[in-house]
Design an enzyme around this catalytic site. Sequence first.
Site, PDB file in Angstrom:
ATOM      1  N   CYS A   1      26.557 -33.390  13.496  1.00 48.62           N
ATOM      2  CA  CYS A   1      25.263 -32.698  13.415  1.00 48.62           C
ATOM      3  C   CYS A   1      24.372 -33.401  12.372  1.00 48.62           C
ATOM      4  O   CYS A   1      24.734 -33.436  11.182  1.00 48.62           O
ATOM      5  CB  CYS A   1      25.488 -31.237  13.034  1.00 48.62           C
TER       6      CYS A   1
ATOM      7  N   CYS B   1      29.598 -13.407   4.915  1.00 45.92           N
ATOM      8  CA  CYS B   1      29.698 -14.407   5.988  1.00 45.92           C
ATOM      9  C   CYS B   1      30.471 -15.611   5.490  1.00 45.92           C
ATOM     10  O   CYS B   1      30.080 -16.229   4.495  1.00 45.92           O
ATOM     11  CB  CYS B   1      28.310 -14.893   6.408  1.00 45.92           C
TER      12      CYS B   1
ATOM     13  N   CYS C   1      31.547 -11.432   8.739  1.00 41.87           N
ATOM     14  CA  CYS C   1      30.993 -12.426   9.661  1.00 41.87           C
ATOM     15  C   CYS C   1      31.713 -13.742   9.390  1.00 41.87           C
ATOM     16  O   CYS C   1      32.036 -14.045   8.241  1.00 41.87           O
ATOM     17  CB  CYS C   1      29.496 -12.582   9.409  1.00 41.87           C
TER      18      CYS C   1
HETATM   19 FE1  SF4 Z   1      28.073 -29.401  12.444  1.00 39.86          FE
HETATM   20 FE2  SF4 Z   1      29.069 -27.067  11.441  1.00 39.86          FE
HETATM   21 FE3  SF4 Z   1      30.377 -29.381  11.070  1.00 39.86          FE
HETATM   22 FE4  SF4 Z   1      28.085 -28.994   9.835  1.00 39.86          FE
HETATM   23  S1  SF4 Z   1      29.951 -27.840   9.512  1.00 39.86           S
HETATM   24  S2  SF4 Z   1      28.746 -30.878  10.876  1.00 39.86           S
HETATM   25  S3  SF4 Z   1      26.972 -27.782  11.361  1.00 39.86           S
HETATM   26  S4  SF4 Z   1      29.963 -28.374  13.024  1.00 39.86           S
END
Ligand code: SF4
Length: 349
Positions: free
Chosen positions: A62, A102, A133
């Site tokens: 990401c 969370c 959460c």
């Molecule tokens: Fe992607 Fe979540 Fe990993 Fe960050 S923690 S790289 S948002 S999957």
Amino acid sequence: MSMIVSVTRHDWTPAEVLALFKLPFNDLLFQAQSVHRQYFDPNRVQVSTLLSIKTGACPEDCKYCPQSGHYNTGLDKEKLMEVEKVLKAAADAKAIGSTRFCMGAAWKHPSAKDMPYVLKMVEGVKALGLETCMTLGKLTQEQTAALAEAGLDYYNHNLDTSPEFYGNIITTRTYSERLQTLAYVRDAGMKICSGGILGMGESLQDRAGLLIQLANLPEHPESVPINMLVKVEGTPLANEEDIDPFDFIRMLAVARIMMPQSHVRLSAGREQMNEQMQALAFLAGANSIFYGEKLLTTGNPQADKDMRLFARLGIQPEAREEHADEVHQAAIEQALIEQRDSKLFYSAV
Ligand code: SF4
Ligand code: SAM
Ligand code: DTB
């Protein structure tokens, strides 16, 4: 002007949503605030506290995320936290007035080895009288059922952006896998927390596309976090241009109109916003925030600063839903009955 009456819909079209985005700012805010008042006390905001229970070295790529192992952001990698330490952090969150805790993990998905610890965390946090959460990545149906049975109230799993723009941001997982996990969460009787990020270079069509995906799910997510990109050195999006703050407010307002009964969360990025902008966000219908000095790895406003802002605006933290545990238990039991019935049905045909 005629009265604005909102109905909960699941058939939003791009043209309608773009028309909302293109309304004059004051007309859009008026409409959003009118819808907001049909379902919510406009002077109450839900407060949740975040904790990173497993930080860094994530296998996903990401482009916005400081925790991805693909980029060097100088973050210390950590193993899964001990249950006792998580419970201590949850007790601290309760002490500052948070009602939901969370827990986030930098995983593609939880492993079989980690699941027992994660389940203990859910049980322990719940026993403190907090809503629970978690956000752990992709789940199997069995893992989802185990989390629901342990008492998990919400599962956070963001769609992040439109299906069209998604591949520009993440290449190691697909949009349809994300939707599959959301369907498992819903089928297990848990509440869904799902939203996205603004400021990644997406177009207005992409913002509309994300909201259409969320609002056209069979049921709206109960919680819709709208994050403003926190730019972290070392990530590919570190030098993205700032978005116009009014465009961010517009996104909250359109989310409020499209999902009138959901909590819309003014999520990451509040430290980069001034108090006037946050006040506008609440006027646009945002009614949830992350509360406490840290998000997962980046900063968030100090709790006492937020309480002073609430006091200046006449806002009060929202109390936890009454009989929440009984309602949760009934939802899980109903989901189990429905799953059993559908298995019986399919084995009979
Ligand atoms: Fe992607 Fe979540 Fe990993 Fe960050 S923690 S790289 S948002 S999957
Ligand atoms: N790994 C799990 C996953 O991605 O589903 C859970 C943790 S992940 C950090 C949770 C969410 O945080 C992401 O979906 C993304 O929307 C948000 N996020 C991560 N980094 C961010 C950043 N720099 N700015 C804003 N939001 C961010
Ligand atoms: C969500 O939508 N935003 C939160 C939570 N869900 C898990 C995470 C924000 C992370 C911001 C960057 C960081 O602190 O690492």
